[in-house]
Motif scaffolding. Structure first.
Motif, PDB file in Angstrom:
ATOM      1  N   ARG A   1       0.853  -1.197   0.000  1.00 45.08           N
ATOM      2  CA  ARG A   1       0.000   0.000   0.000  1.00 45.08           C
ATOM      3  C   ARG A   1       0.886   1.242   0.000  1.00 45.08           C
ATOM      4  O   ARG A   1       1.620   1.486   0.956  1.00 45.08           O
ATOM      5  CB  ARG A   1      -0.909  -0.005   1.227  1.00 45.08           C
ATOM      6  CG  ARG A   1      -1.975  -1.096   1.191  1.00 45.08           C
ATOM      7  CD  ARG A   1      -2.785  -1.143   2.480  1.00 45.08           C
ATOM      8  NE  ARG A   1      -1.981  -1.400   3.668  1.00 45.08           N
ATOM      9  CZ  ARG A   1      -1.607  -2.605   4.103  1.00 45.08           C
ATOM     10  NH1 ARG A   1      -1.968  -3.672   3.456  1.00 45.08           N
ATOM     11  NH2 ARG A   1      -0.879  -2.745   5.190  1.00 45.08           N
TER      12      ARG A   1
ATOM     13  N   HIS B   1      -2.816   4.866  -3.206  1.00 44.94           N
ATOM     14  CA  HIS B   1      -3.890   5.688  -2.644  1.00 44.94           C
ATOM     15  C   HIS B   1      -3.440   7.134  -2.749  1.00 44.94           C
ATOM     16  O   HIS B   1      -2.473   7.541  -2.101  1.00 44.94           O
ATOM     17  CB  HIS B   1      -4.183   5.310  -1.189  1.00 44.94           C
ATOM     18  CG  HIS B   1      -5.325   6.080  -0.618  1.00 44.94           C
ATOM     19  ND1 HIS B   1      -6.613   5.944  -1.099  1.00 44.94           N
ATOM     20  CD2 HIS B   1      -5.391   6.997   0.362  1.00 44.94           C
ATOM     21  CE1 HIS B   1      -7.417   6.751  -0.423  1.00 44.94           C
ATOM     22  NE2 HIS B   1      -6.696   7.405   0.471  1.00 44.94           N
TER      23      HIS B   1
ATOM     24  N   THR C   1      -9.139  12.576 -10.040  1.00 43.95           N
ATOM     25  CA  THR C   1      -9.645  11.630 -11.032  1.00 43.95           C
ATOM     26  C   THR C   1      -8.859  11.751 -12.328  1.00 43.95           C
ATOM     27  O   THR C   1      -8.487  10.741 -12.937  1.00 43.95           O
ATOM     28  CB  THR C   1     -11.147  11.866 -11.282  1.00 43.95           C
ATOM     29  OG1 THR C   1     -11.846  11.676 -10.043  1.00 43.95           O
ATOM     30  CG2 THR C   1     -11.699  10.909 -12.320  1.00 43.95           C
TER      31      THR C   1
ATOM     32  N   THR D   1      -5.501  10.023 -12.213  1.00 40.19           N
ATOM     33  CA  THR D   1      -5.495   8.558 -12.212  1.00 40.19           C
ATOM     34  C   THR D   1      -5.618   7.951 -13.602  1.00 40.19           C
ATOM     35  O   THR D   1      -5.432   6.749 -13.756  1.00 40.19           O
ATOM     36  CB  THR D   1      -6.646   7.995 -11.340  1.00 40.19           C
ATOM     37  OG1 THR D   1      -7.897   8.341 -11.944  1.00 40.19           O
ATOM     38  CG2 THR D   1      -6.571   8.511  -9.917  1.00 40.19           C
TER      39      THR D   1
ATOM     40  N   THR E   1      -4.108  -1.042  -8.654  1.00 38.95           N
ATOM     41  CA  THR E   1      -5.330  -0.584  -8.008  1.00 38.95           C
ATOM     42  C   THR E   1      -5.088   0.819  -7.488  1.00 38.95           C
ATOM     43  O   THR E   1      -4.079   1.072  -6.818  1.00 38.95           O
ATOM     44  CB  THR E   1      -5.704  -1.511  -6.829  1.00 38.95           C
ATOM     45  OG1 THR E   1      -5.863  -2.840  -7.341  1.00 38.95           O
ATOM     46  CG2 THR E   1      -6.969  -1.053  -6.152  1.00 38.95           C
TER      47      THR E   1
ATOM     48  N   SER F   1      -6.940   4.293  -5.576  1.00 36.52           N
ATOM     49  CA  SER F   1      -8.055   4.940  -4.885  1.00 36.52           C
ATOM     50  C   SER F   1      -7.650   6.380  -4.600  1.00 36.52           C
ATOM     51  O   SER F   1      -6.462   6.716  -4.615  1.00 36.52           O
ATOM     52  CB  SER F   1      -8.397   4.202  -3.586  1.00 36.52           C
ATOM     53  OG  SER F   1      -7.266   4.129  -2.740  1.00 36.52           O
ATOM     54  N   THR F   2      -8.659   7.231  -4.378  1.00 39.83           N
ATOM     55  CA  THR F   2      -8.382   8.649  -4.122  1.00 39.83           C
ATOM     56  C   THR F   2      -9.180   9.123  -2.918  1.00 39.83           C
ATOM     57  O   THR F   2     -10.199   8.535  -2.557  1.00 39.83           O
ATOM     58  CB  THR F   2      -8.747   9.526  -5.339  1.00 39.83           C
ATOM     59  OG1 THR F   2     -10.160   9.434  -5.569  1.00 39.83           O
ATOM     60  CG2 THR F   2      -7.981   9.120  -6.580  1.00 39.83           C
ATOM     61  N   GLU F   3      -8.692  10.221  -2.355  1.00 38.95           N
ATOM     62  CA  GLU F   3      -9.361  10.798  -1.187  1.00 38.95           C
ATOM     63  C   GLU F   3      -8.979  12.270  -1.069  1.00 38.95           C
ATOM     64  O   GLU F   3      -7.817  12.624  -1.259  1.00 38.95           O
ATOM     65  CB  GLU F   3      -8.918  10.034   0.062  1.00 38.95           C
ATOM     66  CG  GLU F   3      -9.564  10.442   1.339  1.00 38.95           C
ATOM     67  CD  GLU F   3      -9.120   9.554   2.508  1.00 38.95           C
ATOM     68  OE1 GLU F   3      -9.814   9.594   3.536  1.00 38.95           O
ATOM     69  OE2 GLU F   3      -8.100   8.834   2.393  1.00 38.95           O
TER      70      GLU F   3
ATOM     71  N   ARG G   1      -4.718   4.066   6.798  1.00 33.71           N
ATOM     72  CA  ARG G   1      -4.723   3.157   5.652  1.00 33.71           C
ATOM     73  C   ARG G   1      -3.670   2.053   5.776  1.00 33.71           C
ATOM     74  O   ARG G   1      -3.507   1.252   4.864  1.00 33.71           O
ATOM     75  CB  ARG G   1      -4.490   3.935   4.374  1.00 33.71           C
ATOM     76  CG  ARG G   1      -5.636   4.862   4.083  1.00 33.71           C
ATOM     77  CD  ARG G   1      -6.106   4.619   2.703  1.00 33.71           C
ATOM     78  NE  ARG G   1      -7.389   5.235   2.493  1.00 33.71           N
ATOM     79  CZ  ARG G   1      -8.385   4.619   1.894  1.00 33.71           C
ATOM     80  NH1 ARG G   1      -8.248   3.392   1.490  1.00 33.71           N
ATOM     81  NH2 ARG G   1      -9.512   5.241   1.687  1.00 33.71           N
TER      82      ARG G   1
END
Length: 172
Positions: free
Chosen positions: A7, A37, A75, A78, A85, A87-89, A106
């Motif tokens: 990760r 991430h 977005t 990415t 894989t 992911s965003t935040e 995380r």
């Protein structure tokens, strides 16, 4: 025993330096089979005075718009990140603190962060998010500097002006 990296947390501020850090992180994630991430931290001013209560509605709307725009930019960031894989935040608050909190929450194995390479004066005045993250992170941090030629060009164009403004602010 080798540490496992599955990760990777990547703070993104949409600068060329954070884009470069994201490229490094993507390469690492691809080679290691790790997930990425991406986070963006919106630094918003603290409303501490009771007189500021009148602005709470406008502030909330502004924060929502800021967060929405950051999510759209994440977005976009990415779109070229294939084979892993992602992911965003979007987070709000102090950037260094939010990065470390996200890494902890995380259970990140690595943080890959760009560093702008500001001079000593700008570092003293503005601080350094990457440095603070390195000092307080629960996991290893890979810092990715901007290219040296970018630093020299920036100093020629903006460094003298920023230094003059910072010195003027100190003297006032």
């Amino acid at each position: 025993m080798h540490p496992s990296i599955s990760r990777i947390l990547v703070p993104v501020d949409f600068s060329s330096t954070s884009t470069r850090a994201l490229e490094y992180a993507h390469t690492l994630a691809t080679r290691l089979g790790a997930a990425l991430h991406l986070i963006h931290v919106c630094e918003v001013p603290a409303l501490t005075m009771s007189a500021m209560d009148a602005y709470a509605i406008a502030y909330t709307n502004w924060s929502q718009q800021l967060g929405d725009e950051a999510e759209r930019e994440l977005t976009k960031a990415t779109t070229n990140l294939t084979g892993v894989t992602v992911s965003t935040e979007v987070l709000f608050g102090n950037p260094a603190r939010a990065i470390v909190t996200a890494a902890t929450a995380r259970k990140s194995d690595l943080i890959v962060i760009g560093t702008h390479g500001r001079g000593a004066l700008m570092h003293a005045l503005m601080g350094n998010v990457a440095e603070r993250a390195v000092r307080t992170s629960p996991c290893p941090v890979l810092t990715v500097p901007e290219p040296r030629e970018g630093v020299a060009e920036k100093w020629t164009a903006k460094g003298a002006t920023l230094t003059a403004i910072a010195l003027a602010a100190l003297l006032l």
